[in-house]
Structure formats: structure tokens, C-alpha cells
Enzyme design. Sequence first.
Site, PDB file in Angstrom:
ATOM      1  N   TYR A 133      79.555  19.375  49.312  1.00  0.00           N
ATOM      2  CA  TYR A 133      78.063  19.794  48.687  1.00  0.00           C
ATOM      3  C   TYR A 133      77.711  18.430  48.178  1.00  0.00           C
ATOM      4  O   TYR A 133      77.984  17.319  48.109  1.00  0.00           O
ATOM      5  CB  TYR A 133      78.193  20.571  47.433  1.00  0.00           C
ATOM      6  CG  TYR A 133      78.834  19.817  46.280  1.00  0.00           C
ATOM      7  CD1 TYR A 133      78.452  19.114  45.371  1.00  0.00           C
ATOM      8  CD2 TYR A 133      80.634  19.905  46.235  1.00  0.00           C
ATOM      9  CE1 TYR A 133      79.015  18.467  44.466  1.00  0.00           C
ATOM     10  CE2 TYR A 133      81.045  19.413  45.125  1.00  0.00           C
ATOM     11  CZ  TYR A 133      80.581  18.480  44.351  1.00  0.00           C
ATOM     12  OH  TYR A 133      81.241  17.730  43.391  1.00  0.00           O
ATOM     13  N   PHE A 156      72.827  13.684  41.647  1.00  0.00           N
ATOM     14  CA  PHE A 156      73.569  13.425  40.596  1.00  0.00           C
ATOM     15  C   PHE A 156      75.042  13.692  41.004  1.00  0.00           C
ATOM     16  O   PHE A 156      75.970  13.418  40.192  1.00  0.00           O
ATOM     17  CB  PHE A 156      73.112  14.522  39.484  1.00  0.00           C
ATOM     18  CG  PHE A 156      73.342  15.972  39.852  1.00  0.00           C
ATOM     19  CD1 PHE A 156      74.350  16.819  39.535  1.00  0.00           C
ATOM     20  CD2 PHE A 156      72.339  16.765  40.357  1.00  0.00           C
ATOM     21  CE1 PHE A 156      74.791  17.840  39.766  1.00  0.00           C
ATOM     22  CE2 PHE A 156      72.346  18.025  40.766  1.00  0.00           C
ATOM     23  CZ  PHE A 156      73.584  18.547  40.271  1.00  0.00           C
ATOM     24  N   ASP A 157      75.441  14.466  42.078  1.00  0.00           N
ATOM     25  CA  ASP A 157      76.932  14.760  42.209  1.00  0.00           C
ATOM     26  C   ASP A 157      76.976  15.220  43.940  1.00  0.00           C
ATOM     27  O   ASP A 157      75.937  15.656  44.485  1.00  0.00           O
ATOM     28  CB  ASP A 157      77.393  15.730  41.578  1.00  0.00           C
ATOM     29  CG  ASP A 157      78.877  16.018  41.596  1.00  0.00           C
ATOM     30  OD1 ASP A 157      79.710  14.771  42.105  1.00  0.00           O
ATOM     31  OD2 ASP A 157      79.458  16.840  41.147  1.00  0.00           O
ATOM     32  N   ILE A 206      79.526  25.900  37.769  1.00  0.00           N
ATOM     33  CA  ILE A 206      78.070  26.490  37.053  1.00  0.00           C
ATOM     34  C   ILE A 206      78.097  27.936  37.451  1.00  0.00           C
ATOM     35  O   ILE A 206      78.843  28.322  38.875  1.00  0.00           O
ATOM     36  CB  ILE A 206      77.096  25.811  37.195  1.00  0.00           C
ATOM     37  CG1 ILE A 206      76.584  25.560  38.712  1.00  0.00           C
ATOM     38  CG2 ILE A 206      77.059  24.363  36.424  1.00  0.00           C
ATOM     39  CD1 ILE A 206      75.202  24.878  38.792  1.00  0.00           C
ATOM     40  N   TYR A 247      72.975  24.228  33.644  1.00  0.00           N
ATOM     41  CA  TYR A 247      73.356  23.374  32.233  1.00  0.00           C
ATOM     42  C   TYR A 247      72.232  23.594  31.301  1.00  0.00           C
ATOM     43  O   TYR A 247      72.506  22.983  30.198  1.00  0.00           O
ATOM     44  CB  TYR A 247      73.568  21.990  32.562  1.00  0.00           C
ATOM     45  CG  TYR A 247      74.463  21.435  33.773  1.00  0.00           C
ATOM     46  CD1 TYR A 247      76.048  21.499  33.252  1.00  0.00           C
ATOM     47  CD2 TYR A 247      74.338  21.375  35.016  1.00  0.00           C
ATOM     48  CE1 TYR A 247      76.898  21.113  34.269  1.00  0.00           C
ATOM     49  CE2 TYR A 247      75.219  21.028  35.930  1.00  0.00           C
ATOM     50  CZ  TYR A 247      76.603  20.895  35.479  1.00  0.00           C
ATOM     51  OH  TYR A 247      77.659  20.634  36.432  1.00  0.00           O
ATOM     52  N   PHE A 275      71.306  22.354  45.672  1.00  0.00           N
ATOM     53  CA  PHE A 275      72.473  21.968  46.367  1.00  0.00           C
ATOM     54  C   PHE A 275      72.509  22.289  47.556  1.00  0.00           C
ATOM     55  O   PHE A 275      72.244  23.412  48.232  1.00  0.00           O
ATOM     56  CB  PHE A 275      73.730  22.799  45.752  1.00  0.00           C
ATOM     57  CG  PHE A 275      74.196  22.454  44.172  1.00  0.00           C
ATOM     58  CD1 PHE A 275      75.222  21.342  44.107  1.00  0.00           C
ATOM     59  CD2 PHE A 275      73.738  23.045  42.930  1.00  0.00           C
ATOM     60  CE1 PHE A 275      75.320  21.084  42.837  1.00  0.00           C
ATOM     61  CE2 PHE A 275      74.194  22.798  41.885  1.00  0.00           C
ATOM     62  CZ  PHE A 275      75.150  21.668  41.776  1.00  0.00           C
TER      63      PHE A 275
END
Length: 282
Positions: free
Chosen positions: A179, A189-190, A212, A238, A259
Site C-alpha cells: 500500500y 504519509f505512509d 483503521i 483518524y 490508499f
Amino acid sequence: PLESGLYFIEETEGEGDSPDEDDWVLVNHVCYILPDDIIYESYIENVAQDNNLDASGIAIYGPFKMPNGTRNEGLTEGLTLMKEGGEATLIFSSELGFGSSGNGTVGQYNSLKYEIELLEVIPDIEAYELANTAAYMDTVTAPYDTIHDPTTDAILYYIVDQATEGAPVANDSTIEVAYKGYLMDGRVFDESTEGEPFTFKVGEYPEEGGVIDGWHLGLVNFKDGEKGRLVIPHQLAYGEEGRVSGGLRTMPPYETLVFEVEIISVEADDDDDYDPGVEPEP
């Protein structure tokens, strides 16, 4: 100084709206403790790195989204004097700052200086995020569908960009997924490490940690080997508070996430009573 004691130095006059105390704002900012000009906060990447504000590298850099009227009186008053596109320097004593208590980073009775660029005024944060999501979905050319979560009344979008005939993801199956996660403005961010997909059990909500809610709800619409995207509203990500770790902002509040996902493998639970050839219900 103004009547309040605030020194307001307008570097560049903006041409847009001015924020009220209950609006949200998007800013670039550098915060100093006076008289030594010690920088204690900034999410401008080179400023933060040059001043060792994020030694562990966990903060998310770029425009900072926050509710006006929640930090200190000097900043609130200064922002209400600005217009979108403007730049200003604000200088004020601890009476307009964090007073006799400080704030954990700033000590007692410290005067402060803020260098602020006001990028955008956001009167309604939820409407703002919905508009950003709609604008993103307008760019999607592949077929997509939605999932309504009755608990939060939120809408999640999923897009299958590359379909397969693989085994479907189901609740209680263990999957490996590669991902990459983006904010709505495109900031990454990730992401998973190449060759090391993330493994978790779908539908399992541990008391602490875990993925999440939007992942659990969205990934059951994919099959082994498929690639696609999830567009997850803040209620299923979040939330209204975002995420703070070690005193640093690692996820903005009220943030819709995108994502890119690839299902690397699907392993059904031994107790699962499902036919791999049957589509799961969203």
C-alpha cells in the site's frame, strides 16, 4: 502594539477572506521563543530538520490545518487580521501566549513570535473535506462504488483498477497488502516497503493498534491479486482529532485519506464458511 499588546507586522497583504475565531485555517508557520529566536514548532520540512524538531522523522510536513481560536490569544488575534494569501509576523508577550503555565514545549512567561502565511480559510471543515473528496473523485476514470457505514453515516469509495479472478477477501481472512497512503493534497504519509507487504486479519479490531476501520470495510471488496484504491473519510480513519505522537502532528484532523492497495495474498480462516467463487457483500 495594538490595544491588546500584539505587534502585528504585515509582510504581504492577502486578497482573500479573513478568518473568524471559529473558522479553520490552513497555514505555513514558524514559531519562536523570544528573546533568543528559538524555533520550537514548524511543519515546513527544511525548517524542522535544520532545527532538530523531528529527530525520529515521524511528523507530516506541509500546510498545517488547525482550528483558529484554540492555541493562544496572540495567534488568534493575528490570524483574524490577515487575509488569504497574506504573510505576517506576530510578536506578543506571555499574557497573549501560554502565560504562567506554558504548554509543555514553551516554558512559563515566554514571549513568542510567529511567522505566518495564511493559505486558506475554512469556514466549515466537514464541508471542506467533502468538497475535496468530490473533486478527487471527479478525476477518477475507472469504475468505482461506495460503501455506507451506518455507524458513522460516512461514505467510503473503492476503485478496482486492476481486476483478477482470485479468491475474494473476506472477514476473518488473513491478507498481505502492499500500500501507499496519501492525504487529499497528494502528500504521502505512509507506505509499505517493497517486497514486505503488510499482514493483518480482516475484521479483527484489537483493543490497541490495528488498522483503521476503512481498511476493514473497504478491502473486503477486493480479490487476491487485485490493485485499486480506497478513499476513506476521517470518520473511518483518524477522526476529528487526527493523530499526534511525541508532541508532533503525524496526521491532520478531519483528513480524508487515499490508499493505493495491492492484495498480495489471501488466506481464509479455517472456520470460514464461504465459497471462494462467491462475491462478498459490501
